[in-house]
Design a protein around this motif. Structure first.
Motif, short mmCIF file in Angstrom:
data_model
loop_
_atom_site.label_atom_id
_atom_site.label_comp_id
_atom_site.label_asym_id
_atom_site.label_seq_id
_atom_site.Cartn_x
_atom_site.Cartn_y
_atom_site.Cartn_z
N VAL A 211 0.55 15.04 -8.81
CA VAL A 211 1.10 15.37 -10.13
C VAL A 211 2.35 14.53 -10.37
O VAL A 211 2.53 13.96 -11.46
CB VAL A 211 1.40 16.88 -10.26
N ASP A 212 3.19 14.41 -9.37
CA ASP A 212 4.40 13.59 -9.49
C ASP A 212 4.04 12.13 -9.71
O ASP A 212 4.68 11.44 -10.51
CB ASP A 212 5.28 13.72 -8.24
N VAL A 213 3.03 11.64 -9.01
CA VAL A 213 2.59 10.25 -9.19
C VAL A 213 2.06 10.04 -10.60
O VAL A 213 2.33 9.01 -11.23
CB VAL A 213 1.53 9.85 -8.13
N ALA A 214 1.35 11.02 -11.13
CA ALA A 214 0.82 10.90 -12.49
C ALA A 214 1.95 10.75 -13.51
O ALA A 214 1.82 10.00 -14.47
CB ALA A 214 -0.05 12.11 -12.82
N TYR A 215 3.07 11.44 -13.29
CA TYR A 215 4.19 11.38 -14.22
C TYR A 215 5.19 10.27 -13.90
O TYR A 215 5.69 9.61 -14.81
CB TYR A 215 4.92 12.73 -14.26
N SER A 216 5.50 10.07 -12.63
CA SER A 216 6.56 9.13 -12.25
C SER A 216 6.05 7.86 -11.59
O SER A 216 6.84 7.00 -11.22
CB SER A 216 7.54 9.83 -11.29
N GLY A 217 4.74 7.77 -11.39
CA GLY A 217 4.18 6.57 -10.77
C GLY A 217 4.68 6.35 -9.36
O GLY A 217 4.93 7.30 -8.61
N LEU A 218 4.86 5.09 -9.01
CA LEU A 218 5.25 4.74 -7.64
C LEU A 218 6.73 4.99 -7.36
O LEU A 218 7.20 4.73 -6.25
CB LEU A 218 4.89 3.28 -7.35
N GLN A 219 7.44 5.54 -8.35
CA GLN A 219 8.81 6.01 -8.09
C GLN A 219 8.78 7.25 -7.21
O GLN A 219 9.76 7.60 -6.58
CB GLN A 219 9.53 6.32 -9.42
N THR A 220 7.63 7.92 -7.18
CA THR A 220 7.44 9.10 -6.32
C THR A 220 7.45 8.63 -4.87
O THR A 220 6.72 7.71 -4.51
CB THR A 220 6.08 9.77 -6.63
N PRO A 221 8.28 9.25 -4.02
CA PRO A 221 8.30 8.84 -2.61
C PRO A 221 6.93 9.03 -1.96
O PRO A 221 6.36 10.13 -2.01
CB PRO A 221 9.34 9.78 -1.97
N PRO A 222 6.38 7.97 -1.35
CA PRO A 222 5.06 8.08 -0.72
C PRO A 222 5.14 8.74 0.65
O PRO A 222 6.20 8.77 1.29
CB PRO A 222 4.61 6.62 -0.60
N TYR A 223 4.03 9.24 1.09
CA TYR A 223 3.90 9.76 2.46
C TYR A 223 4.01 8.60 3.44
O TYR A 223 4.56 8.72 4.53
CB TYR A 223 2.55 10.47 2.58
N PHE A 224 3.48 7.44 3.03
CA PHE A 224 3.51 6.23 3.85
C PHE A 224 3.44 5.03 2.92
O PHE A 224 2.74 5.06 1.91
CB PHE A 224 2.30 6.22 4.80
N LYS A 225 4.19 3.98 3.26
CA LYS A 225 4.20 2.75 2.46
C LYS A 225 4.31 1.55 3.40
O LYS A 225 5.02 1.60 4.39
CB LYS A 225 5.39 2.76 1.50
N ILE A 226 3.59 0.48 3.05
CA ILE A 226 3.66 -0.73 3.88
C ILE A 226 3.43 -1.96 3.00
O ILE A 226 2.63 -1.93 2.06
CB ILE A 226 2.64 -0.67 5.04
N SER A 227 4.15 -3.02 3.33
CA SER A 227 3.98 -4.30 2.64
C SER A 227 2.93 -5.12 3.37
O SER A 227 3.05 -5.35 4.58
CB SER A 227 5.31 -5.07 2.62
N LEU A 228 1.92 -5.56 2.65
CA LEU A 228 0.89 -6.39 3.27
C LEU A 228 1.38 -7.82 3.49
O LEU A 228 0.79 -8.56 4.27
CB LEU A 228 -0.37 -6.39 2.40
N ASP A 229 2.48 -8.21 2.83
CA ASP A 229 3.06 -9.53 3.08
C ASP A 229 3.77 -9.55 4.43
O ASP A 229 3.78 -10.56 5.12
CB ASP A 229 4.04 -9.90 1.96
N GLU A 230 4.38 -8.43 4.80
CA GLU A 230 5.11 -8.33 6.06
C GLU A 230 4.21 -7.90 7.22
O GLU A 230 4.42 -8.29 8.36
CB GLU A 230 6.27 -7.34 5.92
N LEU B 259 0.86 -1.19 0.00
CA LEU B 259 0.00 0.00 0.00
C LEU B 259 0.89 1.24 0.00
O LEU B 259 1.83 1.33 0.79
CB LEU B 259 -0.91 0.02 1.23
N TYR B 260 0.58 2.15 -0.90
CA TYR B 260 1.28 3.43 -1.01
C TYR B 260 0.26 4.53 -0.74
O TYR B 260 -0.78 4.58 -1.39
CB TYR B 260 1.82 3.64 -2.42
N LEU B 261 0.57 5.40 0.21
CA LEU B 261 -0.32 6.51 0.54
C LEU B 261 0.37 7.82 0.17
O LEU B 261 1.50 8.08 0.60
CB LEU B 261 -0.67 6.49 2.03
N TYR B 262 -0.31 8.62 -0.63
CA TYR B 262 0.20 9.92 -1.06
C TYR B 262 -0.77 11.02 -0.64
O TYR B 262 -1.98 10.83 -0.68
CB TYR B 262 0.33 9.98 -2.59
N ARG B 263 -0.21 12.16 -0.26
CA ARG B 263 -1.04 13.34 -0.03
C ARG B 263 -1.36 13.98 -1.37
O ARG B 263 -0.69 13.74 -2.37
CB ARG B 263 -0.30 14.33 0.87
#
Length: 142
Positions: free
Chosen positions: A108-127, A99-103
């Motif tokens: 705009v950065d996510v629209a251009y660079s996708g998930l390469q944009t540093p998220p506000y919060f990120k977590i692996s659901l496997d872990e 899960l990637y959470l962005y403010r």
């Protein structure tokens, strides 16, 4: 493809709603049907302090996030409010994903660079099995 993505986004909504019922029972959440007004995020949340949050839900299988121009416009226009982009990425069969959470100010950065944009919060659901709990706590802090 469109219906598969829609089903995955509906599953993300169900995960959010079910987690909220258990961990944040005083919060009220509604799925918004926005076909009349394009760009308005998918979910409206009223938290324990009566603050409103709008969350756009997305699902992807790569770093590219399919966010439409009117969604970018709404989230960036309201970037000082509690607007969020929540993306679930699943790339491997059997993985629960991340899960990637962005403010709103990052959309705009996510629209251009996708998930390469540093998220506000990120977590692996496997872990972290209950990763959505941490996402909701993060949303509630703002």
């Amino acid at each position: 493809k469109e219906s598969t993505v829609r089903r995955k986004e509906n599953a993300l909504w169900t995960m959010m709603k079910d987690t909220m019922k258990v961990t944040h029972p005083t919060w009220i959440a509604n799925r918004l049907e926005t076909w009349l007004t394009p760009g308005i995020p998918d979910v409206l949340i009223c938290d324990h302090e009566s603050r409103f949050h709008l969350v756009e839900l997305k699902f992807c299988v790569s770093n590219k996030v399919d966010i439409r121009p009117h969604q970018v416009s709404f989230l960036s226009k309201h970037k000082k409010a509690n607007v969020w982009l929540l993306v679930k990425k699943v790339t491997e069969l059997g993985s629960k994903g991340e899960l990637y959470l962005y403010r709103g100010d990052s959309v705009v950065d996510v629209a251009y660079s996708g998930l390469q944009t540093p998220p506000y919060f990120k977590i692996s659901l496997d872990e972290q099995k209950d990763g959505m709990v941490d996402v909701l706590h993060t949303i509630g802090k703002r």
